[in-house]
Write an enzyme that holds these catalytic residues in place. Structure first.
Site, mmCIF file in Angstrom:
data_model
loop_
_atom_site.group_PDB
_atom_site.id
_atom_site.type_symbol
_atom_site.label_atom_id
_atom_site.label_comp_id
_atom_site.label_asym_id
_atom_site.label_seq_id
_atom_site.Cartn_x
_atom_site.Cartn_y
_atom_site.Cartn_z
ATOM 1 N N ASP A 67 0.843 -1.199 0.000
ATOM 2 C CA ASP A 67 0.000 0.000 0.000
ATOM 3 C C ASP A 67 0.873 1.241 0.000
ATOM 4 O O ASP A 67 1.981 1.213 0.547
ATOM 5 C CB ASP A 67 -0.796 0.047 1.316
ATOM 6 C CG ASP A 67 -2.235 -0.368 1.152
ATOM 7 O OD1 ASP A 67 -2.590 -0.852 0.078
ATOM 8 O OD2 ASP A 67 -2.995 -0.205 2.124
ATOM 9 N N TYR A 69 1.971 4.757 1.698
ATOM 10 C CA TYR A 69 1.880 5.265 3.069
ATOM 11 C C TYR A 69 0.589 6.070 3.212
ATOM 12 O O TYR A 69 0.185 6.786 2.292
ATOM 13 C CB TYR A 69 3.072 6.168 3.386
ATOM 14 C CG TYR A 69 4.414 5.473 3.349
ATOM 15 C CD1 TYR A 69 4.701 4.417 4.209
ATOM 16 C CD2 TYR A 69 5.409 5.899 2.481
ATOM 17 C CE1 TYR A 69 5.935 3.784 4.187
ATOM 18 C CE2 TYR A 69 6.658 5.285 2.451
ATOM 19 C CZ TYR A 69 6.916 4.224 3.311
ATOM 20 O OH TYR A 69 8.138 3.617 3.277
ATOM 21 N N PHE A 80 7.802 2.362 -0.838
ATOM 22 C CA PHE A 80 8.799 2.551 0.219
ATOM 23 C C PHE A 80 9.381 3.964 0.275
ATOM 24 O O PHE A 80 10.135 4.294 1.180
ATOM 25 C CB PHE A 80 9.943 1.532 0.109
ATOM 26 C CG PHE A 80 9.529 0.114 0.366
ATOM 27 C CD1 PHE A 80 9.194 -0.321 1.644
ATOM 28 C CD2 PHE A 80 9.431 -0.797 -0.675
ATOM 29 C CE1 PHE A 80 8.792 -1.633 1.883
ATOM 30 C CE2 PHE A 80 9.033 -2.111 -0.452
ATOM 31 C CZ PHE A 80 8.706 -2.526 0.830
ATOM 32 N N HIS A 189 10.365 -9.174 5.010
ATOM 33 C CA HIS A 189 10.040 -7.770 4.767
ATOM 34 C C HIS A 189 10.944 -6.869 5.632
ATOM 35 O O HIS A 189 11.335 -7.261 6.732
ATOM 36 C CB HIS A 189 8.565 -7.545 5.121
ATOM 37 C CG HIS A 189 8.000 -6.247 4.639
ATOM 38 N ND1 HIS A 189 8.137 -5.075 5.336
ATOM 39 C CD2 HIS A 189 7.305 -5.940 3.519
ATOM 40 C CE1 HIS A 189 7.550 -4.092 4.669
ATOM 41 N NE2 HIS A 189 7.032 -4.593 3.562
#
Length: 222
Positions: A67, A69, A80, A189
């Site tokens: 998704d 932020y 990211f 992750h």
């Protein structure tokens, strides 16, 4: 409808058929309504920024996020990544830590990863929009089908692309990649909840460059 989608021409040529499908028409209707009635990130002009920054022909690496932020001023259309001056979210800080450990590069002052994207790193979130303060709010509306089509298109029409799949979600999404033509690197992750369980020490950044170099392709300046 396809003519309404403002995406870089090199991508439009490959994805034009996708834009004409019923699910995509419904998705765009949903997204337009959300932007009119809710606070949604990233800004509308940046929804397809990942594609604007890295032309199809130039893609060397694909990083798959989930998704955008959902905090104010963070999302900028690249997974990211955050805008200049925004405090690094924990996952991004851990990415920079791994680069420092892997390649000896200092942690940068800016969290805007456009500098990677301009080198051919497609920073692709599975879902390209999100409602403010509501993680996952735009999931299962059609974005995942669209980004699956993007991955399939890259896999089918290019060779020697490096796919970095961090965490179970990205790894599942990457099952459609043709591993006979591309390098797929997988690990935990970079989130603080999982980074110590295999993200730190994965050396994905040096491994990516070693592979690109072995194929006569340009290495990424991480």
């Amino acid at each position: 409808m396809a003519d309404d989608v403002k995406i870089a021409p090199s991508w439009k040529n490959h994805l034009d058929g996708e834009f004409k499908k019923d699910y995509f028409r419904q998705l765009i209707d949903f997204v337009r309504t959300e932007y009119k009635t809710q606070t949604v990130y990233p800004p509308g002009s940046e929804i397809f920024r990942a594609f604007d920054c890295a032309n199809f022909e130039d893609v060397l690496v694909v990083i798959i996020g989930q998704d955008p932020y959902h905090g104010a001023g963070q999302a900028n259309g690249l997974c990211f990544s955050v805008r200049d001056g925004v405090t690094f979210p924990p996952s991004l800080r851990n990415i920079f830590k791994e680069i420092q450990n892997d390649l000896g590069k200092p942690i940068p002052s800016s969290g805007d990863l456009e500098r990677w994207a301009k080198q051919g790193v497609l920073l692709l979130n599975a879902t390209l929009t999100v409602r403010a303060s509501a993680a996952g709010s735009h999931q299962n509306k059609g974005w995942e089908q669209f980004t699956d089509a993007v991955i399939k298109t890259i896999s089918a029409n290019k060779s020697n692309v490096v796919f970095l799949l961090w965490g179970a979600y990205a790894q599942k999404k990457g099952e459609i990649i043709d591993r006979t033509k591309h390098l797929v690197l997988m690990s935990a992750h970079p989130s603080p909840f999982s980074a110590d369980r295999g993200f730190f020490g994965n050396r994905h950044f040096s491994k990516t460059n070693e592979y690109l170099k072995s194929k006569g392709l340009k290495e990424i300046d991480w």
